[in-house]
Each structure stands twice: as C-alpha cells, then as structure tokens.
Write an enzyme that holds these catalytic residues in place. Structure first.
Site, PDB file in Angstrom:
ATOM      1  N   HIS A   1       0.846  -1.199   0.000  1.00 46.15           N
ATOM      2  CA  HIS A   1       0.000   0.000   0.000  1.00 46.15           C
ATOM      3  C   HIS A   1       0.880   1.247   0.000  1.00 46.15           C
ATOM      4  O   HIS A   1       2.072   1.166   0.276  1.00 46.15           O
ATOM      5  CB  HIS A   1      -0.920   0.015   1.231  1.00 46.15           C
ATOM      6  CG  HIS A   1      -0.160   0.166   2.512  1.00 46.15           C
ATOM      7  ND1 HIS A   1       0.369  -0.907   3.196  1.00 46.15           N
ATOM      8  CD2 HIS A   1       0.192   1.273   3.216  1.00 46.15           C
ATOM      9  CE1 HIS A   1       1.006  -0.463   4.263  1.00 46.15           C
ATOM     10  NE2 HIS A   1       0.920   0.851   4.309  1.00 46.15           N
TER      11      HIS A   1
ATOM     12  N   HIS B   1       5.226   6.686  -1.752  1.00 49.56           N
ATOM     13  CA  HIS B   1       6.058   5.501  -1.929  1.00 49.56           C
ATOM     14  C   HIS B   1       5.348   4.282  -1.351  1.00 49.56           C
ATOM     15  O   HIS B   1       4.482   4.402  -0.491  1.00 49.56           O
ATOM     16  CB  HIS B   1       7.420   5.674  -1.248  1.00 49.56           C
ATOM     17  CG  HIS B   1       7.316   5.748   0.241  1.00 49.56           C
ATOM     18  ND1 HIS B   1       6.948   6.919   0.899  1.00 49.56           N
ATOM     19  CD2 HIS B   1       7.499   4.815   1.212  1.00 49.56           C
ATOM     20  CE1 HIS B   1       6.912   6.676   2.203  1.00 49.56           C
ATOM     21  NE2 HIS B   1       7.242   5.407   2.413  1.00 49.56           N
TER      22      HIS B   1
END
Length: 182
Positions: A45, A132
């Site tokens: 995620h 990120h």
C-alpha cells in the site's frame, strides 16, 4: 483508557491483487539475497497519513470525516523505481515509487490531512509527503551488491487508483496485520 483499547491506524491506497502478485514475483527473486524484513504479500500500500494509536471514538470520527473522500476521480499510479530512506548506502526503508500519479497522491494526502485537522482536530503532517510503497525495512545490514543490482531491474507496476482506505495495523512478532476499517 486502557492502551490495549487503542487502535493503531493509517490511511492508504492499496495495490490491487493482480499487481500485488506481479510485485510479489519480483520480491521472490530478492528475498534470498538478504535477511532484511520484506513486506509480506497482501500488505502492499501507499500510506497517505499515519494516524498512530487512537481511541475507538476518534476512529469513528475519522471514518465519518473520510467517507466523502473514500472514492474520487480515478487516476493512474505507476511505480517504476526503487529508492531508500535515507539512501541505498545506509537504508532503513527500501521503497518503490514513480512519477505518474505522484501529484494526485500528494493532493489526496493533503485533502486527508486538511479534513482530519478541520473535522477531527488531528495534527497535520509537517514533513513533505513522498508517495512511496514500502518494500522492506532494514535494521543494521548493508545491502549486497547483487541485491542493489537486482533492485535496479524493477519493472513498472501500474494500476488505476480510485479509492482510499482507513486501515488498522496490529503489530505482532511475525509482522503487522492490516485490517480495513473503511
């Protein structure tokens, strides 16, 4: 309130299962090259905001505040390069990022921050958001040259993002367990 009643939570966009499978195949080649702690399949995620440990009542407020933001105009995320915090020579976190979708993710993170500050009175994140996806956490190890070379061979992982999630994170000796709350 008893500390065990607190809920450790974060807000994220999740990588779909088919793309997660592709990333897992790439990581399967890397895992034997190092003893670092790789993120497990099914947990990929991009965190928009880490909330920390909150009381159940505050979690309910967060859910209510996020409901209007849960779905949004779809956009494409493409993760195409690997880096590390603070850097690949002395990494603490190895991550996957990309330019496509970064602006939209940053805007979404800002919206989440604003809504939670205005409606729930949660502190805004002060540091600059860097979209990120965490791949691994590193304690005191140096990365091997072979691992660094393989990290440079990453392919593009692309998907359409159209939903955010409120996630619970339970820390266990075998690693975190994530559960969708919204």
């Amino acid at each position: 309130m008893n500390k065990s009643e607190l809920i450790r939570a974060f807000i994220a966009v999740k990588m779909p299962e088919d793309i997660s499978g592709e990333l897992e195949n790439f990581l399967a080649e890397l895992r034997p090259l190092s003893k670092i702690r790789w993120v497990k399949y099914g947990q990929f995620h991009i965190t928009l905001k880490f909330l920390g440990e909150l009381e159940p009542g505050v979690i309910a407020q967060v859910k209510d505040s996020l409901t209007p933001l849960k779905t949004f105009k779809p956009f494409t995320i493409e993760l195409s390069y690997i880096g590390a915090f603070p850097n690949l020579n002395t990494p603490r976190v190895i991550w996957l990022s990309g330019d496509k979708g970064a602006r939209e993710l940053t805007q979404l993170s800002r919206q989440v921050n604003d809504v939670l500050y205005e409606e729930v009175d949660l502190a805004k994140d002060e540091k600059r958001f860097k979209p990120h996806l965490t791949l691994a956490r590193v304690k005191d190890e140096r990365l091997t040259e072979e691992l660094i070379r393989k990290l440079g061979e990453v392919k593009n992982f692309s998907w359409v993002c159209d939903e955010l999630f409120l996630m619970r994170s339970e820390l266990t000796p075998k690693g975190p367990i994530y559960t969708e709350l919204l």
